[in-house]
Design a protein around this motif. Structure first.
Motif, mmCIF file in Angstrom:
data_model
loop_
_atom_site.group_PDB
_atom_site.id
_atom_site.type_symbol
_atom_site.label_atom_id
_atom_site.label_comp_id
_atom_site.label_asym_id
_atom_site.label_seq_id
_atom_site.Cartn_x
_atom_site.Cartn_y
_atom_site.Cartn_z
ATOM 1 N N GLY A 64 2.401 2.033 1.989
ATOM 2 C CA GLY A 64 1.349 2.421 2.924
ATOM 3 C C GLY A 64 1.789 2.169 4.356
ATOM 4 N N GLY B 26 -4.295 -2.287 3.520
ATOM 5 C CA GLY B 26 -3.026 -2.167 2.824
ATOM 6 C C GLY B 26 -2.707 -3.389 1.997
ATOM 7 N N THR C 158 3.354 -2.207 1.728
ATOM 8 C CA THR C 158 2.563 -1.689 2.840
ATOM 9 C C THR C 158 3.011 -2.344 4.134
ATOM 10 O OG1 THR C 158 0.320 -1.178 3.613
ATOM 11 C CG2 THR C 158 0.696 -3.401 2.789
#
Length: 335
Positions: free
Chosen positions: A57, A94, A106
């Motif tokens: 992410g 995230g 992330t």
């Protein structure tokens, strides 16, 4: 001239802050779900990748641009990885997604990561990404404002994307460093609305990193605080986070992912002009801004010292527990 993080000794800081509250509901949910997660694939054996397809992410900003550079320039492919970059709303979201297994990795801030791990979220820093370049995060006002500097901010309203994060932690650290006793009111405002908030008078002061900061200068805003001074010089801000469960099951994959990031950062540092020319293709900024914005201090290895410095600041400010040990939440591959 490009920059890279230097390993320099920092003065030890006294840790006298009070411990923060108990585990939040979101962190507890993430912890419970992660503990029941399933396998990610077959064992990689002696150095083999446990899985080759991973999701990460991220938001397309300069501090996280390493991910897109690594993807486009083949650094992930060289490590045998097929990486899918998915948009996330921010570091806290995230972190919850990697804790629950929705994402493998992330982007985050070191500040977000420490708050999450102090509250029991089962995540670790898997790689360092970047630190803040000089003049890259600041606070600003309308040009006709009576506010002239940090000493004028007592009782004023300051917009901030979220509390206990880069903006307010670096502000308090700088105020303490300067011996200035001020207590502003921080109001959560998205970066995309920060400038208009100052212009309309709904907040007295705006806070922004790049590229939002360049937009503020283009609009005629006046800087009152440079948040990269003093204890905040090249402060470690951006990192990669993964769930403890994922890292435990996929150490070779995680190590390969980190190697690719550090190699990509080395490449960026050697090709600054190419990076600036390329940046508008992944980030929401124009070519002129890309040429002028301060270049992040890209990390080429895990910045344990920098992470420890951030932890010291957060302990002093009472944001995380007095006995918080940042090294416990830094993942390192086995030799």
């Amino acid at each position: 001239m490009f920059t890279t993080r230097k390993t320099t000794s920092r003065t030890s800081r006294t840790t006298t802050a009070k411990a923060v509250g108990a585990l939040g509901a979101a962190a507890l949910l993430a912890f419970t779900t992660a503990c029941g997660g399933g396998g990610d694939g077959a064992s990689g054996g002696e150095g083999g990748l446990e899985k080759t397809s991973v999701t990460v992410g991220a938001l397309p900003i300069a501090d996280f641009s390493t991910l897109w550079w690594a993807e486009e320039k083949g650094f992930f492919e060289e490590e045998g990885l097929d990486v899918t970059i998915e948009p996330v709303q921010g570091g806290p979201v995230g972190a919850q997604m990697v804790a629950t297994g929705e994402l493998d990795f992330t982007t985050s801030t070191t500040f977000n990561t420490m708050s999450a791990t102090d509250n029991g979220m089962p995540v670790d820093t898997a790689a360092s990404l970047s630190g803040s370049a000089d003049n890259s995060i600041a606070m600003y006002v309308n040009p006709d404002s009576d506010i002239q500097g940090i000493e004028d901010l007592d009782g004023k309203t300051i917009g901030i994307n979220n509390t206990n994060n880069t903006g307010d932690v670096t502000f308090r650290a700088l105020a303490d460093h300067l011996g200035v006793d001020v207590e502003p009111t921080f109001i959560e405002v998205p970066f995309t609305e920060m400038l208009t908030g100052v212009q309309s008078g709904s907040i007295d002061v705006g806070y922004s990193p790049e590229p939002f900061l360049s937009a503020a200068w283009d609009a005629g805003m006046r800087q009152i605080v440079d948040l990269t001074e003093g204890p905040n010089h090249e402060i470690a801000t951006s990192n990669i986070v993964s769930g403890k469960a994922f890292l435990g099951r996929n150490p070779n994959t995680a190590a390969a992912f980190a190697r690719a990031l550090y190699a990509a950062n080395e490449d960026i540092l050697a090709k600054e002009q190419e990076w600036r020319d390329w940046l508008p293709s992944i980030a929401q900024l124009d070519e002129g801004t890309a040429q002028q914005l301060p270049m992040p201090v890209f990390a080429t290895e895990m910045d344990e010292e920098g992470i420890g410095h951030v932890a010291d600041l957060m302990i002093e400010q009472g944001i995380i527990s007095e006995d918080y040990d940042a090294s416990e939440f830094i993942w390192t591959p086995e030799d």
